[in-house]
Scaffold this active site. Structure first.
Site, PDB file in Angstrom:
ATOM      1  N   ASN A 179     -34.643 -35.110 -39.508  1.00  0.00           N
ATOM      2  CA  ASN A 179     -34.670 -34.071 -38.477  1.00  0.00           C
ATOM      3  C   ASN A 179     -33.302 -33.439 -38.222  1.00  0.00           C
ATOM      4  O   ASN A 179     -33.193 -32.479 -37.454  1.00  0.00           O
ATOM      5  CB  ASN A 179     -35.267 -34.613 -37.175  1.00  0.00           C
ATOM      6  CG  ASN A 179     -36.760 -34.880 -37.328  1.00  0.00           C
ATOM      7  OD1 ASN A 179     -37.374 -34.419 -38.292  1.00  0.00           O
ATOM      8  ND2 ASN A 179     -37.331 -35.631 -36.400  1.00  0.00           N
ATOM      9  N   ARG A 224     -44.242 -28.406 -40.376  1.00  0.00           N
ATOM     10  CA  ARG A 224     -44.008 -27.755 -39.089  1.00  0.00           C
ATOM     11  C   ARG A 224     -42.589 -27.227 -38.971  1.00  0.00           C
ATOM     12  O   ARG A 224     -42.357 -26.201 -38.351  1.00  0.00           O
ATOM     13  CB  ARG A 224     -44.250 -28.754 -37.957  1.00  0.00           C
ATOM     14  CG  ARG A 224     -45.668 -28.991 -37.622  1.00  0.00           C
ATOM     15  CD  ARG A 224     -45.745 -29.686 -36.289  1.00  0.00           C
ATOM     16  NE  ARG A 224     -45.183 -28.844 -35.247  1.00  0.00           N
ATOM     17  CZ  ARG A 224     -45.845 -27.923 -34.586  1.00  0.00           C
ATOM     18  NH1 ARG A 224     -47.108 -27.709 -34.848  1.00  0.00           N
ATOM     19  NH2 ARG A 224     -45.256 -27.201 -33.662  1.00  0.00           N
ATOM     20  N   CYS A 255     -51.341 -30.233 -34.437  1.00  0.00           N
ATOM     21  CA  CYS A 255     -51.235 -31.182 -35.542  1.00  0.00           C
ATOM     22  C   CYS A 255     -51.701 -32.543 -35.070  1.00  0.00           C
ATOM     23  O   CYS A 255     -52.195 -32.691 -33.952  1.00  0.00           O
ATOM     24  CB  CYS A 255     -49.813 -31.247 -36.078  1.00  0.00           C
ATOM     25  SG  CYS A 255     -48.745 -32.284 -35.105  1.00  0.00           S
ATOM     26  N   ARG A 282     -48.666 -28.893 -29.736  1.00  0.00           N
ATOM     27  CA  ARG A 282     -47.370 -28.433 -30.228  1.00  0.00           C
ATOM     28  C   ARG A 282     -47.227 -26.908 -30.301  1.00  0.00           C
ATOM     29  O   ARG A 282     -47.050 -26.330 -31.384  1.00  0.00           O
ATOM     30  CB  ARG A 282     -47.059 -29.090 -31.578  1.00  0.00           C
ATOM     31  CG  ARG A 282     -47.025 -30.586 -31.447  1.00  0.00           C
ATOM     32  CD  ARG A 282     -46.605 -31.273 -32.710  1.00  0.00           C
ATOM     33  NE  ARG A 282     -45.170 -31.238 -32.932  1.00  0.00           N
ATOM     34  CZ  ARG A 282     -44.585 -31.774 -33.998  1.00  0.00           C
ATOM     35  NH1 ARG A 282     -45.311 -32.342 -34.921  1.00  0.00           N
ATOM     36  NH2 ARG A 282     -43.287 -31.738 -34.139  1.00  0.00           N
ATOM     37  N   ARG A 311     -42.555 -38.582 -46.188  1.00  0.00           N
ATOM     38  CA  ARG A 311     -41.967 -37.433 -45.495  1.00  0.00           C
ATOM     39  C   ARG A 311     -40.722 -37.828 -44.712  1.00  0.00           C
ATOM     40  O   ARG A 311     -39.903 -36.958 -44.403  1.00  0.00           O
ATOM     41  CB  ARG A 311     -42.983 -36.845 -44.514  1.00  0.00           C
ATOM     42  CG  ARG A 311     -44.259 -36.406 -45.187  1.00  0.00           C
ATOM     43  CD  ARG A 311     -45.098 -35.698 -44.201  1.00  0.00           C
ATOM     44  NE  ARG A 311     -44.414 -34.485 -43.807  1.00  0.00           N
ATOM     45  CZ  ARG A 311     -45.010 -33.342 -43.553  1.00  0.00           C
ATOM     46  NH1 ARG A 311     -46.315 -33.260 -43.656  1.00  0.00           N
ATOM     47  NH2 ARG A 311     -44.326 -32.296 -43.197  1.00  0.00           N
TER      48      ARG A 311
HETATM   49  N1  EPU Z   1     -43.321 -27.613 -26.471  1.00  0.00           N
HETATM   50  C1  EPU Z   1     -43.865 -26.535 -25.786  1.00  0.00           C
HETATM   51  N2  EPU Z   1     -43.544 -25.270 -26.201  1.00  0.00           N
HETATM   52  C2  EPU Z   1     -42.716 -25.032 -27.249  1.00  0.00           C
HETATM   53  C3  EPU Z   1     -42.176 -26.123 -27.940  1.00  0.00           C
HETATM   54  C4  EPU Z   1     -42.486 -27.419 -27.523  1.00  0.00           C
HETATM   55  O1  EPU Z   1     -44.609 -26.705 -24.831  1.00  0.00           O
HETATM   56  O2  EPU Z   1     -42.473 -23.854 -27.559  1.00  0.00           O
HETATM   57  C5  EPU Z   1     -43.624 -28.987 -26.025  1.00  0.00           C
HETATM   58  C6  EPU Z   1     -44.345 -29.799 -27.098  1.00  0.00           C
HETATM   59  O3  EPU Z   1     -45.742 -29.582 -27.062  1.00  0.00           O
HETATM   60  C7  EPU Z   1     -43.966 -31.202 -26.689  1.00  0.00           C
HETATM   61  C8  EPU Z   1     -42.536 -31.051 -26.166  1.00  0.00           C
HETATM   62  O4  EPU Z   1     -42.388 -29.678 -25.870  1.00  0.00           O
HETATM   63  O5  EPU Z   1     -44.768 -31.634 -25.641  1.00  0.00           O
HETATM   64  C9  EPU Z   1     -41.450 -31.478 -27.124  1.00  0.00           C
HETATM   65  O6  EPU Z   1     -41.660 -30.880 -28.390  1.00  0.00           O
HETATM   66  P1  EPU Z   1     -40.446 -30.396 -29.311  1.00  0.00           P
HETATM   67  O7  EPU Z   1     -40.533 -28.936 -29.506  1.00  0.00           O
HETATM   68  O8  EPU Z   1     -39.175 -30.950 -28.798  1.00  0.00           O
HETATM   69  O9  EPU Z   1     -40.803 -31.079 -30.702  1.00  0.00           O
HETATM   70  P2  EPU Z   1     -40.473 -30.474 -32.105  1.00  0.00           P
HETATM   71  O10 EPU Z   1     -39.184 -29.742 -32.039  1.00  0.00           O
HETATM   72  O11 EPU Z   1     -41.649 -29.756 -32.645  1.00  0.00           O
HETATM   73  C10 EPU Z   1     -39.040 -32.489 -32.988  1.00  0.00           C
HETATM   74  C11 EPU Z   1     -39.113 -33.440 -34.141  1.00  0.00           C
HETATM   75  C12 EPU Z   1     -40.269 -34.408 -33.926  1.00  0.00           C
HETATM   76  C13 EPU Z   1     -40.026 -35.167 -32.608  1.00  0.00           C
HETATM   77  C14 EPU Z   1     -39.888 -34.169 -31.462  1.00  0.00           C
HETATM   78  C15 EPU Z   1     -39.544 -34.816 -30.137  1.00  0.00           C
HETATM   79  C16 EPU Z   1     -38.226 -32.102 -35.954  1.00  0.00           C
HETATM   80  C17 EPU Z   1     -38.450 -31.393 -37.242  1.00  0.00           C
HETATM   81  N3  EPU Z   1     -39.288 -32.679 -35.371  1.00  0.00           N
HETATM   82  O12 EPU Z   1     -40.291 -31.787 -32.977  1.00  0.00           O
HETATM   83  O13 EPU Z   1     -40.221 -35.327 -35.003  1.00  0.00           O
HETATM   84  O14 EPU Z   1     -41.122 -36.007 -32.356  1.00  0.00           O
HETATM   85  O15 EPU Z   1     -38.839 -33.213 -31.771  1.00  0.00           O
HETATM   86  O16 EPU Z   1     -38.358 -35.532 -30.230  1.00  0.00           O
HETATM   87  O17 EPU Z   1     -37.101 -32.170 -35.474  1.00  0.00           O
HETATM   88  C18 EPU Z   1     -41.113 -36.818 -36.595  1.00  0.00           C
HETATM   89  O18 EPU Z   1     -39.984 -36.865 -37.103  1.00  0.00           O
HETATM   90  O19 EPU Z   1     -42.047 -37.589 -36.957  1.00  0.00           O
HETATM   91  C19 EPU Z   1     -41.381 -35.859 -35.528  1.00  0.00           C
HETATM   92  C20 EPU Z   1     -42.618 -35.564 -35.119  1.00  0.00           C
END
Ligand code: EPU
Length: 437
Positions: free
Chosen positions: A23, A92, A116, A121, A398
């Site tokens: 990440n 994603r 997903c 998300r 992954r």
């Molecule tokens: N959210 C919203 N609106 C948005 C974006 C996010 O409501 O526009 C909500 C999401 O639904 C969730 C929360 O905010 O409830 C946090 O989501 P976030 O956007 O922080 O997650 P992400 O950026 O999509 C990254 C990691 C994930 C990790 C999460 C939380 C990457 C590529 N992915 O996802 O990693 O779980 O942050 O720390 O950086 C994994 O590695 O297995 C993985 C899922």
């Protein structure tokens, strides 16, 4: 389709080296689009997701060359601002193309990632933030198309401290006109690592690692003269610590970054493990019985949602009742059903799990529904008596580099095997299990 065949019941012992963080590597690779020229990285993990990101970048005109953990990537020219659907729809993190492509080309078209395996998300905060910077979006059912004449700095307040959302906005704002202030920004170390790279390329970003990031836009960014090292993977490190905890073993992780693991270390100490930390290493050992724990996931520096399935396994083996609450992703409980097949006692109550510890888990046929659920089932299989067949093992590729070799080096009995598709119980075919991360 592949499975992992795990003969469990042996304590894992020894030393393992952590790989670079998935990440952290993904946003770094996408950030290259902001700066024409050749970028060089080291400690890039060889994972299905990093390969997908590199082929995605190659398809839009930025070829790369890998040699061991080193990558050279040429971002001199961008031929298309339209992300090829076949690769990007399966990852994603391809949403991270939005910010850099809009900033460099004034246009971006990426697949709408949709829900997903771990929850809905949405990307509304990415789009609202980029709209504040001057972009206009057309959002179709399966794509997002954005255009902008010139990005202009703005004050942005994020409703949730989204990790990839903050990364997209920081990247776009780096070469926007004027100053951008992001409030309620994500504080995750991977965001800080990205800001460090952007600053090394000439960006002017302050406050990374805090909930208010201020970016003074600059005219241009340039690749760093020296190769840039990807930070260690705190979730991989946490996975090995949990493997020691669950199997009653003793594992030292080298090339680690213990200061990024505070909440995981606290949780494992509370569970009765002995944790030692040093400069660049962390050790987890467990001799006596585990203790019940209470955990609530939270954005960094809180207890990471990515570690929640793994600590569920530890709790499943701890006498007494543990309670684990998931506050980030509404569907991140699928490992619980699979652990129940192995003899765990887990009751769901909304976003909370009540876990009554058992003495031993039993090997079973289980399915990885997402990357971290898969890691949890791997650890459960290593701790369990008998043989565990872990289906959909590709999902672990992954996020875990050299997984089999590392487990074997710690004394675990594990091998990979092909599996017939019809052998997969419990898999909901309406979901695409590959869209995670
Ligand atoms: N959210 C919203 N609106 C948005 C974006 C996010 O409501 O526009 C909500 C999401 O639904 C969730 C929360 O905010 O409830 C946090 O989501 P976030 O956007 O922080 O997650 P992400 O950026 O999509 C990254 C990691 C994930 C990790 C999460 C939380 C990457 C590529 N992915 O996802 O990693 O779980 O942050 O720390 O950086 C994994 O590695 O297995 C993985 C899922």
């Amino acid at each position: 389709m592949q499975k992992l065949v795990i003969e469990g019941g042996r304590p894992l012992r020894g030393t393992v080296t952590a790989s670079g963080a998935k990440n952290a590597a993904l946003p770094l690779l996408f950030s290259t689009l902001l700066a024409p020229g050749e970028h060089r990285f080291t400690n890039v993990p060889d994972l299905a997701d990093t390969s997908a990101a590199l082929s995605l970048l190659g398809r839009i005109g930025c070829p790369s060359l890998a040699s061991g953990d080193a990558i050279r990537l040429d971002a001199t020219r961008i031929a298309w601002c339209d992300a090829p659907r076949r690769i990007s729809a399966r990852m994603r993190a391809s949403v991270l193309l939005l910010g850099p492509l809009l900033a460099r080309c004034g246009e971006a078209r990426v697949p709408n990632p949709g829900g997903c395996a771990i929850g809905a998300r949405p990307i509304d905060q990415h789009l609202e933030g980029l709209t504040a910077l001057g972009c206009r979006f057309e959002v179709g059912e399966d794509y997002v198309h954005g255009i902008v004449a010139r990005l202009k700095g703005a004050d942005i307040w994020l409703r949730v401290p989204t990790v990839t959302g903050t990364e997209n906005l920081v990247m776009a704002a780096s070469i926007a006109e004027g100053t951008t202030r992001i409030r309620n920004a994500a504080r995750e170390p991977e965001v800080t690592a990205l800001c460090d790279y952007l600053n090394a390329m000439g960006a002017r970003i302050h406050g990374a690692g805090t909930s208010e990031i201020v970016i003074d836009g600059v005219e241009e960014l340039r690749p760093t003269p020296e190769p840039w090292e990807v930070v260690p993977d705190r979730i991989e490190i946490g996975t090995w610590l949990c493997a020691a905890a669950a199997t009653g073993g003793d594992i030292t992780v080298e090339r680690a970054a213990p200061h990024l693991l505070g909440a995981t270390i606290d949780a494992l100490r509370a569970a009765g493990c002995t944790i030692e930390v040093g400069s660049g290493w962390v050790r987890c050992a467990r001799k006596g019985p585990l203790r019940a724990i209470r955990l609530v996931t939270a954005p960094y520096p809180g207890f990471a949602t990515d570690m929640q399935p793994l600590l569920t396994v530890v709790a499943a083996l701890a006498p007494g009742q543990s309670v684990i609450e998931e506050t980030l992703f509404e569907a991140r409980f699928k490992h619980a059903d699979e652990l129940s097949r192995m003899g765990a006692h887990i009751e769901r109550d909304g976003q909370r799990m009540r876990i009554r510890g058992v003495d031993r888990l039993q090997g079973a046929v289980v399915t990885a529904t997402d990357l971290r659920a898969g890691a949890a089932l791997l650890v459960a299989g290593l701790a369990a008596d008998g043989v565990t067949n872990l289906l959909q093992a590709e999902l672990l590729d992954r996020g875990y580099e050299d997984l089999i070799e590392k487990v074997q080096a710690l004394g675990g009995q594990i091998r990979r095997a092909e599996v017939e598709v019809q052998q997969q119980p419990g898999l909901n075919r309406e979901e695409d299990p590959l869209i995670v991360g």
